[in-house]
Motif scaffolding. Structure first.
Motif, PDB file in Angstrom:
ATOM      1  N   SER A   2       5.021   4.065  -4.228  1.00  0.00           N
ATOM      2  CA  SER A   2       5.886   2.908  -4.367  1.00  0.00           C
ATOM      3  C   SER A   2       6.883   3.169  -5.491  1.00  0.00           C
ATOM      4  O   SER A   2       6.610   3.924  -6.421  1.00  0.00           O
ATOM      5  CB  SER A   2       5.062   1.662  -4.650  1.00  0.00           C
ATOM      6  OG  SER A   2       4.317   1.820  -5.826  1.00  0.00           O
ATOM      7  N   TYR A   3       8.035   2.529  -5.360  1.00  0.00           N
ATOM      8  CA  TYR A   3       9.025   2.643  -6.417  1.00  0.00           C
ATOM      9  C   TYR A   3       9.939   1.428  -6.388  1.00  0.00           C
ATOM     10  O   TYR A   3       9.930   0.637  -5.458  1.00  0.00           O
ATOM     11  CB  TYR A   3       9.815   3.955  -6.319  1.00  0.00           C
ATOM     12  CG  TYR A   3      10.740   4.056  -5.133  1.00  0.00           C
ATOM     13  CD1 TYR A   3      12.088   3.733  -5.246  1.00  0.00           C
ATOM     14  CD2 TYR A   3      10.272   4.502  -3.891  1.00  0.00           C
ATOM     15  CE1 TYR A   3      12.936   3.838  -4.172  1.00  0.00           C
ATOM     16  CE2 TYR A   3      11.114   4.603  -2.805  1.00  0.00           C
ATOM     17  CZ  TYR A   3      12.445   4.267  -2.949  1.00  0.00           C
ATOM     18  OH  TYR A   3      13.288   4.359  -1.880  1.00  0.00           O
ATOM     19  N   CYS A   4      10.738   1.300  -7.418  1.00  0.00           N
ATOM     20  CA  CYS A   4      11.616   0.144  -7.570  1.00  0.00           C
ATOM     21  C   CYS A   4      13.010   0.641  -7.910  1.00  0.00           C
ATOM     22  O   CYS A   4      13.162   1.628  -8.630  1.00  0.00           O
ATOM     23  CB  CYS A   4      11.064  -0.743  -8.692  1.00  0.00           C
ATOM     24  SG  CYS A   4      12.034  -2.201  -9.009  1.00  0.00           S
ATOM     25  N   ARG A   5      14.031  -0.045  -7.378  1.00  0.00           N
ATOM     26  CA  ARG A   5      15.393   0.312  -7.762  1.00  0.00           C
ATOM     27  C   ARG A   5      16.228  -0.963  -7.877  1.00  0.00           C
ATOM     28  O   ARG A   5      15.958  -1.970  -7.214  1.00  0.00           O
ATOM     29  CB  ARG A   5      15.989   1.321  -6.803  1.00  0.00           C
ATOM     30  CG  ARG A   5      16.626   0.785  -5.597  1.00  0.00           C
ATOM     31  CD  ARG A   5      17.359   1.888  -4.800  1.00  0.00           C
ATOM     32  NE  ARG A   5      17.978   1.246  -3.664  1.00  0.00           N
ATOM     33  CZ  ARG A   5      17.811   1.593  -2.417  1.00  0.00           C
ATOM     34  NH1 ARG A   5      17.061   2.635  -2.123  1.00  0.00           N
ATOM     35  NH2 ARG A   5      18.398   0.933  -1.460  1.00  0.00           N
ATOM     36  N   ILE A  12      14.923  -4.109  -5.790  1.00  0.00           N
ATOM     37  CA  ILE A  12      14.283  -3.744  -4.527  1.00  0.00           C
ATOM     38  C   ILE A  12      13.019  -2.953  -4.839  1.00  0.00           C
ATOM     39  O   ILE A  12      13.063  -1.939  -5.543  1.00  0.00           O
ATOM     40  CB  ILE A  12      15.235  -2.914  -3.648  1.00  0.00           C
ATOM     41  CG1 ILE A  12      16.513  -3.708  -3.378  1.00  0.00           C
ATOM     42  CG2 ILE A  12      14.548  -2.520  -2.344  1.00  0.00           C
ATOM     43  CD1 ILE A  12      17.591  -2.927  -2.703  1.00  0.00           C
ATOM     44  N   ILE A  13      11.896  -3.444  -4.282  1.00  0.00           N
ATOM     45  CA  ILE A  13      10.610  -2.793  -4.522  1.00  0.00           C
ATOM     46  C   ILE A  13      10.100  -2.246  -3.198  1.00  0.00           C
ATOM     47  O   ILE A  13       9.964  -2.990  -2.223  1.00  0.00           O
ATOM     48  CB  ILE A  13       9.595  -3.796  -5.103  1.00  0.00           C
ATOM     49  CG1 ILE A  13      10.130  -4.380  -6.417  1.00  0.00           C
ATOM     50  CG2 ILE A  13       8.239  -3.127  -5.319  1.00  0.00           C
ATOM     51  CD1 ILE A  13       9.296  -5.521  -6.968  1.00  0.00           C
ATOM     52  N   PHE A  14       9.834  -0.950  -3.168  1.00  0.00           N
ATOM     53  CA  PHE A  14       9.266  -0.303  -2.001  1.00  0.00           C
ATOM     54  C   PHE A  14       7.787  -0.063  -2.276  1.00  0.00           C
ATOM     55  O   PHE A  14       7.423   0.445  -3.336  1.00  0.00           O
ATOM     56  CB  PHE A  14       9.960   1.044  -1.729  1.00  0.00           C
ATOM     57  CG  PHE A  14      11.393   0.883  -1.313  1.00  0.00           C
ATOM     58  CD1 PHE A  14      11.728   0.722   0.021  1.00  0.00           C
ATOM     59  CD2 PHE A  14      12.404   0.885  -2.262  1.00  0.00           C
ATOM     60  CE1 PHE A  14      13.041   0.558   0.397  1.00  0.00           C
ATOM     61  CE2 PHE A  14      13.726   0.725  -1.895  1.00  0.00           C
ATOM     62  CZ  PHE A  14      14.049   0.565  -0.556  1.00  0.00           C
ATOM     63  N   VAL A  15       6.950  -0.483  -1.333  1.00  0.00           N
ATOM     64  CA  VAL A  15       5.512  -0.306  -1.508  1.00  0.00           C
ATOM     65  C   VAL A  15       4.942   0.431  -0.314  1.00  0.00           C
ATOM     66  O   VAL A  15       5.520   0.436   0.763  1.00  0.00           O
ATOM     67  CB  VAL A  15       4.790  -1.665  -1.687  1.00  0.00           C
ATOM     68  CG1 VAL A  15       5.230  -2.348  -2.965  1.00  0.00           C
ATOM     69  CG2 VAL A  15       5.023  -2.574  -0.505  1.00  0.00           C
ATOM     70  N   THR A  16       3.793   0.998  -0.516  1.00  0.00           N
ATOM     71  CA  THR A  16       3.121   1.725   0.556  1.00  0.00           C
ATOM     72  C   THR A  16       2.062   0.841   1.193  1.00  0.00           C
ATOM     73  O   THR A  16       1.728  -0.232   0.676  1.00  0.00           O
ATOM     74  CB  THR A  16       2.437   2.990   0.002  1.00  0.00           C
ATOM     75  OG1 THR A  16       1.423   2.567  -0.925  1.00  0.00           O
ATOM     76  CG2 THR A  16       3.431   3.909  -0.690  1.00  0.00           C
ATOM     77  N   ASP A  19      -0.682   0.168  -1.156  1.00  0.00           N
ATOM     78  CA  ASP A  19      -0.388  -0.873  -2.146  1.00  0.00           C
ATOM     79  C   ASP A  19      -0.753  -2.262  -1.599  1.00  0.00           C
ATOM     80  O   ASP A  19      -1.222  -3.130  -2.335  1.00  0.00           O
ATOM     81  CB  ASP A  19       1.090  -0.872  -2.532  1.00  0.00           C
ATOM     82  CG  ASP A  19       1.492   0.354  -3.331  1.00  0.00           C
ATOM     83  OD1 ASP A  19       0.631   0.911  -4.049  1.00  0.00           O
ATOM     84  OD2 ASP A  19       2.667   0.752  -3.236  1.00  0.00           O
ATOM     85  N   HIS A  20      -0.562  -2.456  -0.311  1.00  0.00           N
ATOM     86  CA  HIS A  20      -0.860  -3.750   0.292  1.00  0.00           C
ATOM     87  C   HIS A  20      -2.343  -3.956   0.575  1.00  0.00           C
ATOM     88  O   HIS A  20      -2.779  -5.084   0.785  1.00  0.00           O
ATOM     89  CB  HIS A  20      -0.075  -3.929   1.598  1.00  0.00           C
ATOM     90  CG  HIS A  20       1.359  -4.291   1.374  1.00  0.00           C
ATOM     91  ND1 HIS A  20       1.744  -5.509   0.893  1.00  0.00           N
ATOM     92  CD2 HIS A  20       2.495  -3.586   1.544  1.00  0.00           C
ATOM     93  CE1 HIS A  20       3.068  -5.553   0.794  1.00  0.00           C
ATOM     94  NE2 HIS A  20       3.550  -4.390   1.177  1.00  0.00           N
TER      95      HIS A  20
END
Length: 161
Positions: A2-5, A12-16, A19-20
């Motif tokens: 996961s990462y954030c930008r 914007i937060i990208f999760v795998t 993560d959920h």
């Protein structure tokens, strides 16, 4: 991974999927009922009127805002058997003020007549059919109406035979 930008004002937060799958550890903070910036309803927890409530539609801040506040407060705090019966003068003052600003406070009849005028304007612009041509004098009179051959139900101003 996961990462954030950051893109402008947005984060914007990208999760795998992993993560959920794990339960959230975020702590929810209870709303502070005394927070003046928190959305409240029309009546604040202490019983006062929330003049900033969007449900009032800006009535408390317009040119007749003080008259509106007086009338609404009188009604809200009324202890009479017929609630608000002692507030008639306040509501009359508010109504008189609103009548001085018809562009800001249109009457219900004004709304209906403007809607009716718009629909009549659309009907008047249609090409006349055989037997329905109007003389120029009648055409320019907004009170004049034509009888159409379609089956319409009688209105409040007409009676059925």
């Amino acid at each position: 991974m996961s990462y954030c930008r950051q893109e402008g004002k947005d984060r914007i937060i990208f999760v795998t999927k992993e993560d959920h799958e794990t339960p959230s550890n975020a702590e929810l903070i209870a709303d502070d009922p005394n927070d003046p910036y928190e959305e409240q309803g029309l009546i604040l927890p202490n019983g006062d009127i929330n003049w900033n409530c969007p449900c009032l539609g800006g009535m408390a801040s317009g040119p007749c805002g003080s008259q509106f506040k007086e009338a609404f407060s009188c009604f809200h705090y009324s202890k009479e058997e017929v609630k608000g019966s002692e507030c008639i003068d306040n509501f009359r003052n508010m109504q008189e003020c609103m009548q001085r600003y018809p562009e800001l406070y249109p009457q219900e009849e004004d709304k209906e007549s403007s809607t009716q005028a718009e629909s009549n304007a659309g009907a008047d612009s249609a090409a006349p059919t055989e037997g329905s041509a109007l003389s120029p004098e009648t055409d320019s009179n907004p009170a004049a109406s034509t009888v159409s051959s379609d089956n319409t139900s009688p209105t409040d101003n007409q009676s059925a035979s």
